[in-house]
Write a protein that holds these residues in place. Structure first.
Motif, PDB file in Angstrom:
ATOM      1  N   LYS A   1      31.142 -70.967  36.955  1.00 47.83           N
ATOM      2  CA  LYS A   1      31.451 -72.382  37.716  1.00 47.83           C
ATOM      3  C   LYS A   1      31.511 -72.014  39.351  1.00 47.83           C
ATOM      4  O   LYS A   1      31.544 -70.726  39.693  1.00 47.83           O
ATOM      5  CB  LYS A   1      33.024 -72.803  37.409  1.00 47.83           C
ATOM      6  N   ASP A   2      30.929 -72.945  40.158  1.00 51.41           N
ATOM      7  CA  ASP A   2      31.015 -72.964  41.615  1.00 51.41           C
ATOM      8  C   ASP A   2      30.366 -71.897  42.091  1.00 51.41           C
ATOM      9  O   ASP A   2      30.565 -71.048  42.956  1.00 51.41           O
ATOM     10  CB  ASP A   2      32.851 -72.606  42.125  1.00 51.41           C
ATOM     11  N   GLN A   3      29.094 -71.474  41.336  1.00 51.68           N
ATOM     12  CA  GLN A   3      28.169 -70.415  41.614  1.00 51.68           C
ATOM     13  C   GLN A   3      26.746 -70.848  41.333  1.00 51.68           C
ATOM     14  O   GLN A   3      26.469 -71.677  40.691  1.00 51.68           O
ATOM     15  CB  GLN A   3      28.435 -69.262  40.966  1.00 51.68           C
ATOM     16  N   ASP A   4      25.900 -70.423  42.481  1.00 48.20           N
ATOM     17  CA  ASP A   4      24.397 -70.716  42.443  1.00 48.20           C
ATOM     18  C   ASP A   4      23.937 -69.714  41.390  1.00 48.20           C
ATOM     19  O   ASP A   4      23.484 -68.903  41.667  1.00 48.20           O
ATOM     20  CB  ASP A   4      23.582 -70.697  43.586  1.00 48.20           C
ATOM     21  N   ASN A   5      24.037 -70.433  40.099  1.00 47.29           N
ATOM     22  CA  ASN A   5      23.310 -69.555  39.031  1.00 47.29           C
ATOM     23  C   ASN A   5      21.933 -69.262  38.873  1.00 47.29           C
ATOM     24  O   ASN A   5      21.128 -70.590  38.301  1.00 47.29           O
ATOM     25  CB  ASN A   5      23.950 -70.093  37.746  1.00 47.29           C
ATOM     26  N   VAL A   6      21.246 -68.474  39.410  1.00 47.14           N
ATOM     27  CA  VAL A   6      19.749 -68.305  39.497  1.00 47.14           C
ATOM     28  C   VAL A   6      19.412 -67.030  38.524  1.00 47.14           C
ATOM     29  O   VAL A   6      19.793 -65.883  39.028  1.00 47.14           O
ATOM     30  CB  VAL A   6      19.019 -68.346  40.948  1.00 47.14           C
ATOM     31  N   TRP A   7      18.663 -67.387  37.551  1.00 49.05           N
ATOM     32  CA  TRP A   7      18.274 -65.995  36.654  1.00 49.05           C
ATOM     33  C   TRP A   7      16.795 -65.673  37.114  1.00 49.05           C
ATOM     34  O   TRP A   7      15.935 -66.435  36.857  1.00 49.05           O
ATOM     35  CB  TRP A   7      18.755 -66.453  35.158  1.00 49.05           C
ATOM     36  N   LYS A   8      16.769 -64.407  37.395  1.00 49.73           N
ATOM     37  CA  LYS A   8      15.505 -64.110  38.079  1.00 49.73           C
ATOM     38  C   LYS A   8      14.734 -62.991  37.064  1.00 49.73           C
ATOM     39  O   LYS A   8      15.548 -62.092  36.777  1.00 49.73           O
ATOM     40  CB  LYS A   8      15.579 -63.501  39.346  1.00 49.73           C
ATOM     41  N   ILE A   9      13.574 -63.370  36.831  1.00 48.97           N
ATOM     42  CA  ILE A   9      12.661 -62.295  35.848  1.00 48.97           C
ATOM     43  C   ILE A   9      11.408 -62.036  36.486  1.00 48.97           C
ATOM     44  O   ILE A   9      10.719 -62.914  36.873  1.00 48.97           O
ATOM     45  CB  ILE A   9      12.667 -63.085  34.697  1.00 48.97           C
ATOM     46  N   LYS A  10      11.082 -60.753  36.697  1.00 50.09           N
ATOM     47  CA  LYS A  10       9.915 -60.175  37.010  1.00 50.09           C
ATOM     48  C   LYS A  10       8.996 -59.632  35.980  1.00 50.09           C
ATOM     49  O   LYS A  10       9.455 -58.631  35.327  1.00 50.09           O
ATOM     50  CB  LYS A  10      10.149 -59.305  38.188  1.00 50.09           C
ATOM     51  N   LEU A  11       7.763 -60.317  35.713  1.00 52.10           N
ATOM     52  CA  LEU A  11       7.065 -59.847  34.762  1.00 52.10           C
ATOM     53  C   LEU A  11       6.203 -58.670  35.091  1.00 52.10           C
ATOM     54  O   LEU A  11       5.770 -58.932  35.986  1.00 52.10           O
ATOM     55  CB  LEU A  11       6.198 -61.092  34.074  1.00 52.10           C
ATOM     56  N   PRO A  12       5.833 -57.746  34.172  1.00 55.52           N
ATOM     57  CA  PRO A  12       4.893 -56.586  34.690  1.00 55.52           C
ATOM     58  C   PRO A  12       3.598 -57.130  34.614  1.00 55.52           C
ATOM     59  O   PRO A  12       3.008 -58.022  33.783  1.00 55.52           O
ATOM     60  CB  PRO A  12       5.120 -55.741  33.489  1.00 55.52           C
ATOM     61  N   GLU A  13       2.827 -56.412  35.275  1.00 54.39           N
ATOM     62  CA  GLU A  13       1.157 -56.656  35.134  1.00 54.39           C
ATOM     63  C   GLU A  13       0.777 -56.345  33.829  1.00 54.39           C
ATOM     64  O   GLU A  13       1.147 -55.397  33.136  1.00 54.39           O
ATOM     65  CB  GLU A  13       0.489 -55.586  36.425  1.00 54.39           C
ATOM     66  N   LEU A  14      -0.276 -57.137  33.275  1.00 62.12           N
ATOM     67  CA  LEU A  14      -0.562 -56.968  31.864  1.00 62.12           C
ATOM     68  C   LEU A  14      -1.273 -55.436  31.932  1.00 62.12           C
ATOM     69  O   LEU A  14      -1.422 -55.245  30.766  1.00 62.12           O
ATOM     70  CB  LEU A  14      -1.542 -57.923  31.478  1.00 62.12           C
ATOM     71  N   GLU A  15      -2.075 -55.047  32.644  1.00 59.24           N
ATOM     72  CA  GLU A  15      -2.463 -53.694  32.788  1.00 59.24           C
ATOM     73  C   GLU A  15      -1.553 -52.544  32.108  1.00 59.24           C
ATOM     74  O   GLU A  15      -1.590 -51.538  31.719  1.00 59.24           O
ATOM     75  CB  GLU A  15      -3.135 -53.256  34.241  1.00 59.24           C
ATOM     76  N   GLN A  16      -0.151 -52.878  32.397  1.00 54.37           N
ATOM     77  CA  GLN A  16       0.855 -51.915  32.044  1.00 54.37           C
ATOM     78  C   GLN A  16       0.807 -51.744  30.549  1.00 54.37           C
ATOM     79  O   GLN A  16       1.531 -50.976  29.753  1.00 54.37           O
ATOM     80  CB  GLN A  16       2.236 -52.384  32.469  1.00 54.37           C
ATOM     81  N   LEU A  17       0.326 -52.711  29.609  1.00 54.46           N
ATOM     82  CA  LEU A  17       0.182 -52.851  28.301  1.00 54.46           C
ATOM     83  C   LEU A  17      -0.688 -51.909  27.800  1.00 54.46           C
ATOM     84  O   LEU A  17      -1.242 -51.617  26.489  1.00 54.46           O
ATOM     85  CB  LEU A  17      -0.010 -54.065  27.956  1.00 54.46           C
TER      86      LEU A  17
END
Length: 486
Positions: A451-467
């Motif tokens: 509560k009373d917080q800016d809940n921003v969930w950040k996700i950084k995806l890897p480059e597909l070349e990493q696969l």
């Protein structure tokens, strides 16, 4: 090896008047208490060494506690023996003095010596006083708790249910149930010393658990900081950083927040109130609707869609056009939403979403996944992930990192491009150049909804070349990984 490592040799030298089972009883009680405390700490932090350190910090050196319990149990006998020894020493000194006096007075009067010898005999024949003792082990101790709202100096909190269970064998164990009164007092009365397990449950279902030790001859009291109100829904925004080659409206990220197994139970939402951890079990799907989005789809504009699940909490085929796009989504207050697995999907994949078991009795869908350092490759089944006992990389049995799985169609296209680029060449291991179906992050992604917080969930995806699978990557064998895979 049992923990903590206590033995009979850790106690003071053995006494003749000591009960034969006293030392082993103390070792058993302390071992049970420290084992319970360790299990509770492992729920907070799976690192066993850190959990052991926290138990030691909370309760102290187990050897010192064992010695203190032994001393408390033997205190009356030791003091009685010391008193008797002191009296005997005084009597011996008196006897020497009297004999000296008699010897010096023998020359003056035989009659006087006779009387003095009679007095000495009378003193020597006096009965020794008996010291009345009461074993500390048999004493009853007051056990109570003070419940307050939100902070240490908060208002009293009534109406909470408390359950106190004595840990021991069948003849020693018992359970008491009480409810906190208007003054916040949760009173269990006078109880025998020993190890107890406490559960306090709020009217809305959140629960606090702790193990405690009541020492002989000492009352036990504790202040417990409770939630001021039931957890509420709060808005959450999810921001995804997409690789350049995936910036298209055709791509979606599916985040899987469904509860996972931890040991013998399910993970639970928790929030810290003061210094206390309160947990809220996930609702049973057979008892009603779920009250938070267990799976979410996110598009290139960071719009979020609640992903529908069937009655068994499994993925089902999705008609994307029927989903409602929102800039944020409501989640129940919680300190730790875990994201053990997420999927990179094409919109076309949603019509045939094969991510869980298809039918009862059939093998689960599995994926070939690289570890974070891209040194090893193994098959995993997301439907069977267990946060404590599923296999992961490096030989550990703990799943402690998020895994990204990429749609089969995309991997097939990458493999075809690699074969075309290398004109059918094979790598050092003799296999064609290929891409894994997923890759493990460096850590478990965890998010907070408050509560009373800016809940921003950040996700950084890897480059597909990493696969792309390195030539030196080793494939790890997996026991019973299931059937079909991508």
């Amino acid at each position: 090896m049992a923990w903590p490592d206590l033995s009979i040799e850790d106690f003071p030298p053995e006494r003749d008047d000591e009960p034969s089972s006293l030392r082993q009883d103390i070792i058993d009680e302390l071992s049970d208490h420290f084992a319970c405390a360790l299990n509770r700490e492992l729920l907070k932090n799976p690192d066993e060494q850190i959990a052991k350190q926290r138990v030691i910090q909370n309760f102290g050196d187990p050897i010192k506690i064992a010695r203190q319990l032994w001393l408390d149990a033997m205190k009356e006998k030791i003091m009685s023996q010391r008193i008797m020894t002191g009296i005997s020493a005084v009597m011996a000194v008196c006897g020497v003095i009297v004999v000296g006096m008699v010897w010096s007075m023998m020359k003056e009067s035989q009659a006087f010596n006779t009387r003095m010898m009679a007095q000495m005999t009378e003193i020597a024949n006096r009965p020794q006083p008996e010291v009345q003792t009461e074993s500390a082990a048999g004493e009853m101790n007051q056990v109570s708790f003070q419940l307050v709202q939100g902070k240490e100096d908060g208002k009293p909190w009534g109406g909470f249910e408390g359950k106190l269970t004595k840990i021991g064998d069948n003849t020693d164990s018992f359970t008491l149930k009480e409810k906190s009164d208007a003054e916040g007092k949760l009173d269990f009365g006078k109880l025998p010393w020993g190890v107890y397990s406490l559960n306090v449950i709020a009217p809305w279902g959140e629960a606090y658990h702790n193990d405690l030790t009541v020492l002989p001859g000492r009352n036990f009291s504790q202040t417990i900081v409770c939630p001021s109100a039931a957890p509420v829904e709060v808005p959450v925004r999810i921001e995804v950083e997409w690789p350049d080659d995936l910036k298209s409206d055709d791509w979606l990220l599916l985040c899987d927040f469904r509860p996972r197994h931890i040991d013998s139970g399910l993970s639970a939402l928790s929030r810290k109130i003061g210094a206390e951890l309160w947990t809220r079990p996930y609702p049973n799907p057979l008892e009603g609707t779920w009250d938070y989005p267990m799976a979410c789809l996110i598009n290139q504009k960071n719009q979020v869609f609640r992903c529908p699940l069937d009655i068994n909490r499994k993925f089902q085929n999705i008609d994307f056009d029927k989903l409602e796009a929102k800039q944020s989504i409501n989640m129940i207050e919680g300190d730790q939403y875990l994201l053990p697995v997420m999927y990179l999907l094409n919109r076309q994949d949603l019509a045939d979403l094969q991510l869980d078991n298809i039918k009862v009795g059939e093998s689960s869908v599995s994926f070939m996944v690289l570890n974070h350092s891209r040194e090893s490759l193994r098959m995993i089944s997301p439907a069977n992930l267990n946060l404590q006992h599923a296999s992961s990389f490096g030989g550990s049995d703990i799943v402690d990192a998020t895994t990204l799985i990429v749609t089969h169609q995309k991997i097939a296209a990458l493999d075809a491009a690699a074969r075309e680029e290398n004109k059918g060449d094979r790598n050092a291991s003799g296999s064609p150049f290929a891409y894994a179906s997923g890759i493990q992050f460096g850590k478990m992604l965890k998010f907070t909804a408050a509560k009373d917080q800016d809940n921003v969930w950040k996700i950084k995806l890897p480059e597909l070349e990493q696969l792309r699978v390195p030539e030196e990557a080793k494939q790890v064998e997996v026991q019973g990984s299931g059937g079909g895979f991508f």
